[in-house]
Every structure is written in C-alpha cells, then in structure tokens.
Design a protein around this motif. Structure first.
Motif, PDB file in Angstrom:
ATOM      1  N   ASP A   5       0.810  -1.275   0.010  1.00 21.64           N
ATOM      2  CA  ASP A   5      -0.011  -0.169   0.033  1.00 21.64           C
ATOM      3  C   ASP A   5       0.856   1.234   0.018  1.00 21.64           C
ATOM      4  O   ASP A   5       0.630   2.280  -0.798  1.00 21.64           O
ATOM      5  N   ILE A   6       2.042   1.394   0.905  1.00 22.45           N
ATOM      6  CA  ILE A   6       2.728   2.153   0.826  1.00 22.45           C
ATOM      7  C   ILE A   6       3.544   2.665  -0.350  1.00 22.45           C
ATOM      8  O   ILE A   6       3.569   3.739  -1.010  1.00 22.45           O
ATOM      9  N   GLU A   7       4.126   1.483  -0.857  1.00 21.66           N
ATOM     10  CA  GLU A   7       4.612   1.549  -2.287  1.00 21.66           C
ATOM     11  C   GLU A   7       3.785   2.327  -3.478  1.00 21.66           C
ATOM     12  O   GLU A   7       4.357   2.993  -4.148  1.00 21.66           O
ATOM     13  N   TYR A   8       2.638   1.779  -3.274  1.00 29.19           N
ATOM     14  CA  TYR A   8       1.698   2.167  -4.477  1.00 29.19           C
ATOM     15  C   TYR A   8       1.396   3.777  -4.114  1.00 29.19           C
ATOM     16  O   TYR A   8       1.297   4.279  -4.984  1.00 29.19           O
ATOM     17  N   ALA A  42       5.042  21.251  -2.571  1.00 30.85           N
ATOM     18  CA  ALA A  42       5.701  20.895  -1.085  1.00 30.85           C
ATOM     19  C   ALA A  42       4.975  19.981  -0.488  1.00 30.85           C
ATOM     20  O   ALA A  42       5.554  19.284   0.140  1.00 30.85           O
ATOM     21  N   GLY A  43       3.753  19.982  -0.369  1.00 34.19           N
ATOM     22  CA  GLY A  43       2.853  19.191   0.051  1.00 34.19           C
ATOM     23  C   GLY A  43       3.125  17.520  -0.430  1.00 34.19           C
ATOM     24  O   GLY A  43       3.308  16.919   0.698  1.00 34.19           O
ATOM     25  N   ILE A  44       3.256  17.326  -1.672  1.00 33.02           N
ATOM     26  CA  ILE A  44       3.558  16.079  -2.122  1.00 33.02           C
ATOM     27  C   ILE A  44       5.020  15.629  -1.586  1.00 33.02           C
ATOM     28  O   ILE A  44       5.290  14.412  -1.009  1.00 33.02           O
ATOM     29  N   GLU A  45       6.161  16.628  -1.438  1.00 34.47           N
ATOM     30  CA  GLU A  45       7.140  16.446  -0.972  1.00 34.47           C
ATOM     31  C   GLU A  45       7.249  15.888   0.426  1.00 34.47           C
ATOM     32  O   GLU A  45       7.876  15.005   0.856  1.00 34.47           O
ATOM     33  N   SER A  46       6.373  16.860   1.300  1.00 38.41           N
ATOM     34  CA  SER A  46       6.128  16.253   2.561  1.00 38.41           C
ATOM     35  C   SER A  46       5.659  14.814   3.044  1.00 38.41           C
ATOM     36  O   SER A  46       6.070  14.088   3.693  1.00 38.41           O
ATOM     37  N   GLU A  47       4.620  14.587   2.032  1.00 39.13           N
ATOM     38  CA  GLU A  47       3.892  13.423   2.154  1.00 39.13           C
ATOM     39  C   GLU A  47       4.685  12.150   1.637  1.00 39.13           C
ATOM     40  O   GLU A  47       4.651  10.998   2.409  1.00 39.13           O
ATOM     41  N   LEU A  48       5.575  12.324   0.667  1.00 37.05           N
ATOM     42  CA  LEU A  48       6.529  11.508   0.354  1.00 37.05           C
ATOM     43  C   LEU A  48       7.293  10.995   1.464  1.00 37.05           C
ATOM     44  O   LEU A  48       8.086  10.129   1.577  1.00 37.05           O
ATOM     45  N   ALA A  49       7.975  12.057   2.042  1.00 37.14           N
ATOM     46  CA  ALA A  49       8.892  11.823   3.007  1.00 37.14           C
ATOM     47  C   ALA A  49       8.342  10.948   4.154  1.00 37.14           C
ATOM     48  O   ALA A  49       8.846  10.284   4.763  1.00 37.14           O
ATOM     49  N   SER A  50       7.090  11.508   4.591  1.00 39.21           N
ATOM     50  CA  SER A  50       6.443  10.652   5.665  1.00 39.21           C
ATOM     51  C   SER A  50       6.500   9.146   5.137  1.00 39.21           C
ATOM     52  O   SER A  50       6.480   8.223   6.035  1.00 39.21           O
ATOM     53  N   LEU A  51       5.818   8.607   3.976  1.00 35.70           N
ATOM     54  CA  LEU A  51       5.536   7.486   3.628  1.00 35.70           C
ATOM     55  C   LEU A  51       6.843   6.811   3.263  1.00 35.70           C
ATOM     56  O   LEU A  51       7.027   5.543   3.736  1.00 35.70           O
TER      57      LEU A  51
END
Length: 58
Positions: A5-8, A42-51
C-alpha cells in the motif's frame, strides 16, 4: 497500512509530482501564477517523506 500500500501511494505521488513539475515549467514560461502549484509540490514532498519513513520502519 502494509508495504505494498505504501509503495503504491509513493508511486502515485511521484507521478503526480512529475505532472505538477511539468505544469510549473509551463506556467514559468508564460509568467503564470506559480504559488498554488508550488504549495501542492511542497505538500507532495512532505507526504513522500512521511511515506518513505513509514516504509523504512516496516
């Protein structure tokens, strides 16, 4: 949330990030308003870092 799920989600966010980068480049070329796209990126970058952090913790 499992590893697949995370990888997807990461793959989807990367695709969205690339699309937004292209849109941003087009707007820069025509001197358009950039701040909304920059905020989304910036929001996507933050979410990617979290995932990615969650993926490392698995």
């Amino acid at each position: 949330m499992n590893k697949k799920d995370i990888e997807y989600q990461i793959a989807e966010l990367k695709a969205e990030y690339i699309r937004l980068q292209h849109d941003l480049e087009k707007l820069e070329y025509v001197d358009g308003k950039l701040s909304p796209l920059e905020k989304q990126i910036a929001g996507i970058e933050s979410e990617l870092a979290s995932l990615n952090q969650k993926l490392r913790e698995l």
